[in-house]
Design a protein around this motif. Structure first.
Motif: not given
Lengths: 493, 251
Positions: A487, A491, B16, B57, B62-64
């Motif tokens: 990512e 991103l 996150k 997300r 999309v994000l971990s």
């Protein structure tokens, strides 16, 4: 991994990319239209330049005595070689070279015109290809003689119009004969009124007869001007021919053999046919051009489906699909790979077509008679696949890493050097295909292609090259797939 | 809304942390937990930079997450991201449409990626075109569409494969009243069809009209989690005032 998903992604990317003008330009328009036009333009220009050089009439300042001496020297050479020239002409089309006509005019002291000297380069090419070395040398000599005498308008130094001052950095050399020491002569050369000036001593023939000392043949020229340089070259060539001829006369007079003045004589024999020589040149050039176009064909689609997607905010949309990252990487790879192949094929085809039907005059193309062996061509063609694959995978990885199309483009500038420069090693004449070179990416393919086109089948080299390139491609592809999972890369903004 | 049914979206201690180049760390989301059920419209509120988009997300894979996890439709977002993605439809400011393709081509593409056959895709496109009034521009290139038209196509994309969960990050931002209304109607319809819709917004009117439950996020944490009535009760005022009060007392 599902092949169906890879195919769905590839088909969509293909449609998308084919609607991009930049891609179409680099993949299709550049090879099909721009390349042949460019090559045609350059070759026509070069041909015209060379034709002009061959037929150009130069103005040279020389007093009537020098002109007469020059013509007498030329006449003497022509008389002695007339018979041989006629023979050579019978077998070839020496007429096309304007040489004999020019020489004939020596007897009548006719004026030279550009039309007289118009050349048929194709005919010369065909003619010289069939000649023996001796004939070729004779005709070259005749041409050197004719060029100075008939393609020159001699101007009497007394009639020069030159006025003004000498430019900075122009000096009148010391020790010039009186005719050339006049400042007006230098001024005339500087102002391009004449290309050069020549002078011969009045006792030239007497000195020649005595055979004790050299006759000084003065030429005043300006090496910073191309026409003046050309006049100088004509004088040099002329003198070379006359000197060899006069030397032979003297040797005969002294009852000495030709070998007296040439203790060792070079006798060469070349086993390579003309076709093989051309193949060596083309084999060096072709990989470089082919790979450059392969690269440019892959470049825009690769960046478009990676950095371009990021820029258009569609990458995240795609990453949300229930598909694996490897499937995405492969789907995109297929399209970039196809674009590279299409560009390479179109380039080669358009090069061959424009060479055959446009650039070379028909008789010159047939004089080359290049006949590549089908196996060599097939193997060479097979090398395009690994190159296109490796380029595609590397460009995909670079495009993925970049935040935007612009950033990606800035990365690809140094990449172009890294990826295309090794291909240029095939242009190096001295590098031989050692087996250790087979391990160097791109260099190996370039070398191999050159050898194949020469008809050398290096199977070991071929295998190593193919396998090592394939390993690198898979590595680059896995790298790209890995990037799709990161990512921090995907991103980045 | 069906109380008692197990949650279809469940976030447990989601966090996150972004690492900067010089080793500095930004905690965008800290220990965030929430759950949503089918047939529920769940609102995610918070000021800019609160961590809403990061949360959504993470839910959409999309994000971990750097800590904690989430399960959607029974699948873990970290362990089974492909299955989670198959079960959700996600829309955000970062999910664009292919400008050189038409809405029909875009929808067909995503339908195929979701494994739908072409017949089913065509039927769904017809259905959604009616719902979002897209008939007039289905075959124009996306780069020729207005932002309202594009957003309609984008929402249709999220719904194409009939996902059980829709995650919409500020779906009405920058849209005119008519386009916004279409999307609000669509969210309502999804609830009626028993789907779970999670959406983030700044527009309090939408929250009042749509949300069954909501979470207010600030400084990366959930500051309030409950129904609209509970929020109003807490401050005795309207939703906007209550929202401001929650932010002011945020920890």
């Amino acid at each position: 991994m599902k092949p169906r998903i890879v195919s769905v992604i590839a088909r969509k990317e293909l449609r998308d990319v084919l609607r991009d003008r930049r891609t179409l330009f680099f993949m299709m328009l550049l090879p099909i239209v721009v390349m042949p036009l460019l090559m045609l333009g350059i070759s026509k220009f070069a041909m015209k330049q060379s034709q002009q050089k061959q037929t150009r009439v130069l103005d040279v300042a020389a007093d009537p005595f020098a002109v007469n001496t020059l013509k007498a020297l030329a006449q003497e050479w022509t008389d002695a070689n007339w018979k041989a020239l006629m023979l050579a002409q019978g077998e070839t089309t020496f007429e096309a070279m304007g040489g004999l006509e020019g020489l004939k005019r020596l007897t009548s002291f006719g004026e030279a015109t550009e039309a007289d000297a118009a050349l048929d380069l194709g005919a010369i090419f065909r003619a010289t290809a069939e000649m023996s070395d001796a004939q070729r040398e004779l005709l070259t000599d005749a041409r050197a003689i004719a060029k100075l005498v008939t393609q020159t308008v001699f101007v009497d130094p007394a009639d020069l119009e030159a006025t003004g001052a000498l430019a900075q950095g122009v000096e009148i050399p010391d020790d010039l004969p009186p005719v050339l020491a006049d400042e007006r002569v230098t001024l005339a050369i500087q102002s391009k009124e004449v290309a050069a000036a020549i002078a011969l001593p009045t006792d030239a023939f007497a000195t020649l007869e005595e055979a004790e000392a050299s006759v000084p043949f003065h030429v005043l020229y300006d090496s910073s001007q191309s026409l003046s340089e050309e006049a100088h070259d004509r004088v040099t060539d002329f003198l070379d021919v006359v000197n060899r001829f006069q030397l032979r006369l003297r040797l005969r007079e002294a009852s000495l053999s030709d070998g007296f003045a040439e203790p060792l004589a070079l006798e060469r024999a070349n086993v390579a046919t003309a076709s093989r020589r051309v193949q060596a040149v083309l084999g060096g050039l072709l990989p470089y051009l082919l790979f450059a176009f392969c690269f440019f064909g892959a470049l825009y689609p690769a960046l478009d489906v990676t950095a371009g997607e990021k820029e258009r905010f569609t990458m995240e949309t795609l990453l949300l699909g229930p598909v694996s990252r490897l499937e995405i990487a492969l789907g995109k790879f297929v399209v970039v790979f196809l674009a590279a192949i299409v560009a390479a094929v179109l380039t080669t085809t358009s090069m061959v077509v424009s060479f055959t039907y446009g650039i070379l005059p028909p008789e010159m193309a047939s004089a080359f008679e290049i006949e590549f062996q089908p196996l060599a061509l097939a193997l060479t063609g097979s090398l395009v696949l690994p190159v296109a694959a490796l380029y595609s995978a590397l460009l995909l990885a670079v495009g993925l890493y970049a935040r935007s199309f612009k950033e990606a483009q800035s990365y690809t500038v140094p990449l172009q050097f890294i990826l295309i420069l090794p291909m240029m090693v095939s242009l190096l004449p001295d590098l031989e295909a050692d087996s250790h070179l087979a391990w160097i990416p791109f260099v190996n393919i370039s070398m191999l292609m050159k050898e194949l086109l020469k008809g050398n089948y290096l199977w070991g080299f071929y295998t190593i090259t193919l396998v090592s390139t394939l390993v690198l491609t898979v590595g680059a592809l896995l790298g790209a797939a890995w990037m799709f999972k990161r990512e921090s890369v995907m991103l980045r903004s | 809304m069906a109380d008692g049914t197990p949650p279809i979206v469940e976030a447990l201690g989601l966090a996150k942390t972004y690492k900067g180049r010089r080793g500095d760390r930004t905690e965008a989301v800290k220990d965030l937990s929430l759950d949503c059920r089918e047939g529920e419209v769940f609102g995610l509120l918070g000021p800019n930079g609160a961590g809403k988009t990061t949360t959504l997300r993470m839910l959409s894979t999309v994000l971990s997450p750097t800590a904690g996890t989430a399960r959607i439709a029974g699948h873990d977002v970290v362990e089974e991201p492909d299955r989670v993605r198959a079960a959700i439809g996600f829309l955000s400011g970062n999910t664009g449409l292919y400008p050189r393709l038409s809405p029909r081509e875009v929808l067909t593409y995503f339908g195929r990626l979701h494994g739908l056959d072409d017949g089913r895709i065509a039927a769904r496109i017809d259905e959604l075109a009616g719902l979002f009034d897209m008939g007039g521009f289905l075959d124009k290139r996306c780069d020729a569409l207005s932002s309202g038209m594009r957003q309609k196509v984008n929402v249709a994309r999220t719904a194409l494969h009939d996902p059980r969960v829709l995650i919409l990050d500020e779906p009405t931002v920058g849209l005119d009243v008519l386009a916004s209304r279409t999307i609000v109607e669509f969210v309502r319809r999804c609830r009626e069809e028993g789907r779970c819709v999670i959406f983030s917004t700044h527009i309090m009117g939408e929250v009042s009209r749509l949300c069954d439950r909501l979470a207010i996020i600030h400084k990366g944490r959930v500051q309030f989690l409950g129904t609209l009535d509970e929020l109003r009760e807490r401050s005795g005022q309207d939703v906007e005032e209550a929202f401001v009060q929650v932010l002011e007392t945020a920890t």
